[in-house]
Motif scaffolding. Sequence first.
Motif, PDB file in Angstrom:
ATOM      1  N   VAL A 326       0.849  -1.186   0.000  1.00  0.00           N
ATOM      2  CA  VAL A 326       0.000   0.000   0.000  1.00  0.00           C
ATOM      3  C   VAL A 326       0.888   1.239   0.000  1.00  0.00           C
ATOM      4  CG1 VAL A 326      -1.820   1.275   1.176  1.00  0.00           C
ATOM      5  CG2 VAL A 326      -1.805  -1.231   1.250  1.00  0.00           C
ATOM      6  N   MET A 327       0.699   2.089  -1.013  1.00  0.00           N
ATOM      7  CA  MET A 327       1.489   3.305  -1.141  1.00  0.00           C
ATOM      8  C   MET A 327       0.926   4.406  -0.235  1.00  0.00           C
ATOM      9  SD  MET A 327       3.748   2.396  -3.493  1.00  0.00           S
ATOM     10  CE  MET A 327       3.707   0.743  -2.786  1.00  0.00           C
ATOM     11  N   ALA A 328       1.700   5.452  -0.061  1.00  0.00           N
ATOM     12  CA  ALA A 328       1.291   6.550   0.831  1.00  0.00           C
ATOM     13  C   ALA A 328      -0.007   7.208   0.382  1.00  0.00           C
ATOM     14  CB  ALA A 328       2.410   7.591   0.912  1.00  0.00           C
ATOM     15  N   ASP A 329      -0.267   7.208  -0.935  1.00  0.00           N
ATOM     16  CA  ASP A 329      -1.492   7.842  -1.438  1.00  0.00           C
ATOM     17  C   ASP A 329      -2.670   6.862  -1.508  1.00  0.00           C
ATOM     18  OD1 ASP A 329      -0.722   6.231  -3.520  1.00  0.00           O
ATOM     19  OD2 ASP A 329      -0.480   7.842  -4.987  1.00  0.00           O
ATOM     20  N   GLY A 330      -2.489   5.673  -0.960  1.00  0.00           N
ATOM     21  CA  GLY A 330      -3.574   4.694  -0.911  1.00  0.00           C
ATOM     22  C   GLY A 330      -3.578   3.692  -2.047  1.00  0.00           C
ATOM     23  N   ARG A 331      -2.780   3.917  -3.085  1.00  0.00           N
ATOM     24  CA  ARG A 331      -2.712   2.946  -4.191  1.00  0.00           C
ATOM     25  C   ARG A 331      -2.156   1.613  -3.683  1.00  0.00           C
ATOM     26  NH1 ARG A 331       1.197   3.870  -7.502  1.00  0.00           N
ATOM     27  NH2 ARG A 331       2.131   5.435  -6.132  1.00  0.00           N
ATOM     28  N   LYS A 332      -2.629   0.538  -4.286  1.00  0.00           N
ATOM     29  CA  LYS A 332      -2.143  -0.791  -3.936  1.00  0.00           C
ATOM     30  C   LYS A 332      -1.437  -1.401  -5.148  1.00  0.00           C
ATOM     31  CE  LYS A 332      -5.864  -1.561  -0.598  1.00  0.00           C
ATOM     32  NZ  LYS A 332      -7.085  -2.356  -0.290  1.00  0.00           N
ATOM     33  N   VAL A 333      -0.265  -1.926  -4.893  1.00  0.00           N
ATOM     34  CA  VAL A 333       0.506  -2.616  -5.920  1.00  0.00           C
ATOM     35  C   VAL A 333       0.752  -4.040  -5.427  1.00  0.00           C
ATOM     36  CG1 VAL A 333       2.713  -2.688  -7.155  1.00  0.00           C
ATOM     37  CG2 VAL A 333       1.602  -0.492  -6.729  1.00  0.00           C
ATOM     38  N   TYR A 334       0.582  -5.003  -6.313  1.00  0.00           N
ATOM     39  CA  TYR A 334       0.690  -6.406  -5.921  1.00  0.00           C
ATOM     40  C   TYR A 334       1.891  -7.071  -6.584  1.00  0.00           C
ATOM     41  CZ  TYR A 334      -4.075  -5.537  -4.389  1.00  0.00           C
ATOM     42  OH  TYR A 334      -5.180  -5.017  -3.773  1.00  0.00           O
ATOM     43  N   LEU A 335       2.651  -7.832  -5.797  1.00  0.00           N
ATOM     44  CA  LEU A 335       3.816  -8.566  -6.299  1.00  0.00           C
ATOM     45  C   LEU A 335       3.540 -10.061  -6.190  1.00  0.00           C
ATOM     46  CD1 LEU A 335       6.789  -8.494  -7.306  1.00  0.00           C
ATOM     47  CD2 LEU A 335       7.469  -8.613  -4.877  1.00  0.00           C
ATOM     48  N   LEU A 336       3.721 -10.766  -7.300  1.00  0.00           N
ATOM     49  CA  LEU A 336       3.472 -12.205  -7.330  1.00  0.00           C
ATOM     50  C   LEU A 336       4.746 -12.991  -7.031  1.00  0.00           C
ATOM     51  CD1 LEU A 336       1.170 -12.582 -10.473  1.00  0.00           C
ATOM     52  CD2 LEU A 336       0.581 -11.858  -8.149  1.00  0.00           C
ATOM     53  N   ALA A 337       4.610 -14.022  -6.202  1.00  0.00           N
ATOM     54  CA  ALA A 337       5.665 -15.016  -5.957  1.00  0.00           C
ATOM     55  C   ALA A 337       6.995 -14.398  -5.539  1.00  0.00           C
ATOM     56  CB  ALA A 337       5.867 -15.886  -7.198  1.00  0.00           C
ATOM     57  N   GLU A 338       6.909 -13.330  -4.742  1.00  0.00           N
ATOM     58  CA  GLU A 338       8.097 -12.668  -4.206  1.00  0.00           C
ATOM     59  C   GLU A 338       9.020 -12.131  -5.297  1.00  0.00           C
ATOM     60  OE1 GLU A 338      10.136 -15.171  -1.421  1.00  0.00           O
ATOM     61  OE2 GLU A 338       8.311 -15.666  -0.323  1.00  0.00           O
ATOM     62  N   GLY A 339       8.483 -11.947  -6.494  1.00  0.00           N
ATOM     63  CA  GLY A 339       9.313 -11.481  -7.596  1.00  0.00           C
ATOM     64  C   GLY A 339      10.183 -12.563  -8.198  1.00  0.00           C
ATOM     65  N   ARG A 340       9.971 -13.804  -7.772  1.00  0.00           N
ATOM     66  CA  ARG A 340      10.705 -14.925  -8.365  1.00  0.00           C
ATOM     67  C   ARG A 340       9.953 -15.410  -9.604  1.00  0.00           C
ATOM     68  NH1 ARG A 340      14.802 -16.225  -5.011  1.00  0.00           N
ATOM     69  NH2 ARG A 340      14.607 -15.609  -2.834  1.00  0.00           N
ATOM     70  N   LEU A 341      10.478 -16.424 -10.250  1.00  0.00           N
ATOM     71  CA  LEU A 341       9.880 -16.899 -11.496  1.00  0.00           C
ATOM     72  C   LEU A 341       8.417 -17.274 -11.297  1.00  0.00           C
ATOM     73  CD1 LEU A 341      12.708 -19.103 -12.997  1.00  0.00           C
ATOM     74  CD2 LEU A 341      11.660 -17.129 -14.073  1.00  0.00           C
ATOM     75  N   VAL A 342       7.526 -16.486 -11.876  1.00  0.00           N
ATOM     76  CA  VAL A 342       6.108 -16.675 -11.613  1.00  0.00           C
ATOM     77  C   VAL A 342       5.597 -17.996 -12.185  1.00  0.00           C
ATOM     78  CG1 VAL A 342       5.272 -15.460 -13.693  1.00  0.00           C
ATOM     79  CG2 VAL A 342       3.878 -15.472 -11.603  1.00  0.00           C
ATOM     80  N   ASN A 343       6.197 -18.455 -13.271  1.00  0.00           N
ATOM     81  CA  ASN A 343       5.708 -19.695 -13.886  1.00  0.00           C
ATOM     82  C   ASN A 343       6.091 -20.926 -13.083  1.00  0.00           C
ATOM     83  OD1 ASN A 343       8.358 -19.113 -14.598  1.00  0.00           O
ATOM     84  ND2 ASN A 343       8.221 -20.112 -16.590  1.00  0.00           N
ATOM     85  N   LEU A 344       7.126 -20.830 -12.255  1.00  0.00           N
ATOM     86  CA  LEU A 344       7.541 -21.970 -11.439  1.00  0.00           C
ATOM     87  C   LEU A 344       7.211 -21.772  -9.965  1.00  0.00           C
ATOM     88  CD1 LEU A 344      10.721 -22.643 -13.426  1.00  0.00           C
ATOM     89  CD2 LEU A 344       9.291 -24.508 -12.598  1.00  0.00           C
ATOM     90  N   ALA A 345       7.431 -20.556  -9.461  1.00  0.00           N
ATOM     91  CA  ALA A 345       7.140 -20.299  -8.052  1.00  0.00           C
ATOM     92  C   ALA A 345       5.638 -20.283  -7.790  1.00  0.00           C
ATOM     93  CB  ALA A 345       7.757 -18.974  -7.624  1.00  0.00           C
ATOM     94  N   ALA A 346       4.835 -19.948  -8.811  1.00  0.00           N
ATOM     95  CA  ALA A 346       3.382 -19.917  -8.658  1.00  0.00           C
ATOM     96  C   ALA A 346       2.703 -20.845  -9.670  1.00  0.00           C
ATOM     97  CB  ALA A 346       2.874 -18.488  -8.820  1.00  0.00           C
TER      98      ALA A 346
END
Length: 419
Positions: A326-346
Amino acid sequence: MNMVSESIVKDMTLAHNGHLKIDWVKEHMPVLNRIRERFEKEQPFAGLKVAISLHLEAKTAYLAKVVQAGGAEVTITGSNPLSTQDDVCAALVEDGIRVFAKYNPDPAEYKEHLIKTLETRPDLIIDDGGDLVTILHSERRDLLAQVRGGAEETTTGILRLKALEKEGKLEFPMVAVNDAFCKYLFDNRYGTGQSVWDGINRTTNLVVAGKTVVVVGYGWCGKGVAMRAKGLGAKVIVTEIDAIKAVEAYMDGFEVMPMSEAAKHGDYFVTVTGNRDVIRKEHFEVMKDGAILSNAGHFDVEVNKVELDALSTSRRIVRKDIEEFVMADGRKVYLLAEGRLVNLAAGDGHPAEIMDMTFALQAVSLAYVNEQYKAIGKQVLNVPYELDAMVAQYKLEALGIGIDKLTDEQKSYLDSWVE
């Protein structure tokens, strides 16, 4: 040898399910099955030790068993903390393969598993991302002497190898499997293209159609990710640093712009560069509320997680493999699989039919290095074309597809400068 006592795995009671997974992919890997039959007869690795560092799931496990069938004593570890499947690890141990791997180890454990794999003093290695090579050329040079050579799976790993070679520090030959036709044309493009969206879709359970997808990097993996995003109904933006690839993306029908501009428009972001910090502070600051970030490169450095965390006022896990910032202005940003390889980690990685060709290349390249390592010398070399073509031919035969052959007259015509 008692592989149970020599291995580090999470839970041996999981082995049954791991065997089922390996049996399933074996049924869908006809090229590798054919290589295995050849290895069983020829025993190219008889009396040798092979160390493998790859994403440790069922398809990789079957590659390890094929190498073992060629006479090798095999030790395997994972190349990514979140892609290791514990049931597959247990099954491999039951099959006589030494394993040092668990799902989601801490950084110290992950490093320990790599080092223990190398402490078996391998003659040959298969690497993914260059972790084994890096350790051998830095802190554990005492384990170098016995290594004849090996094969590298990824773009990132090949970049590391070529840097070593350029500095005159590479100590043994390595085959750049990633640069083979049957790797980048099929694995990188179709495999990554499908598996990335498998991972994103199963993790988010959100629609792609009508959304804007920003693909960061338009190499073969980026081409696949963009192509599949388009097929799912997304609007696609490509960011690039290479003018030629940028023109290619434009002519393939995609918008091309700098990340500073693309960051304002994306609903989904997929990084596929092999470089670090391609999405960073100035990009997070202008992203839309609800932007979803994922990585399909090798290491978890393409999205700058430190800067993302520093910008956020709070963070939490909102769903398996989804972290909300959650950013200071209320925006939400989502990160998948800790930024690791999404096709294998997730997800489960590339489809079995795709990895069939890639791992067939790994197996035959390893055999080639073992035969030719003295003549090759200390260099990074491409997969010999005849091995690449052989794997493609095996694939066609498995599909029941025939192709034409040149007549003698056609061969003569092509070889002559006279009309």
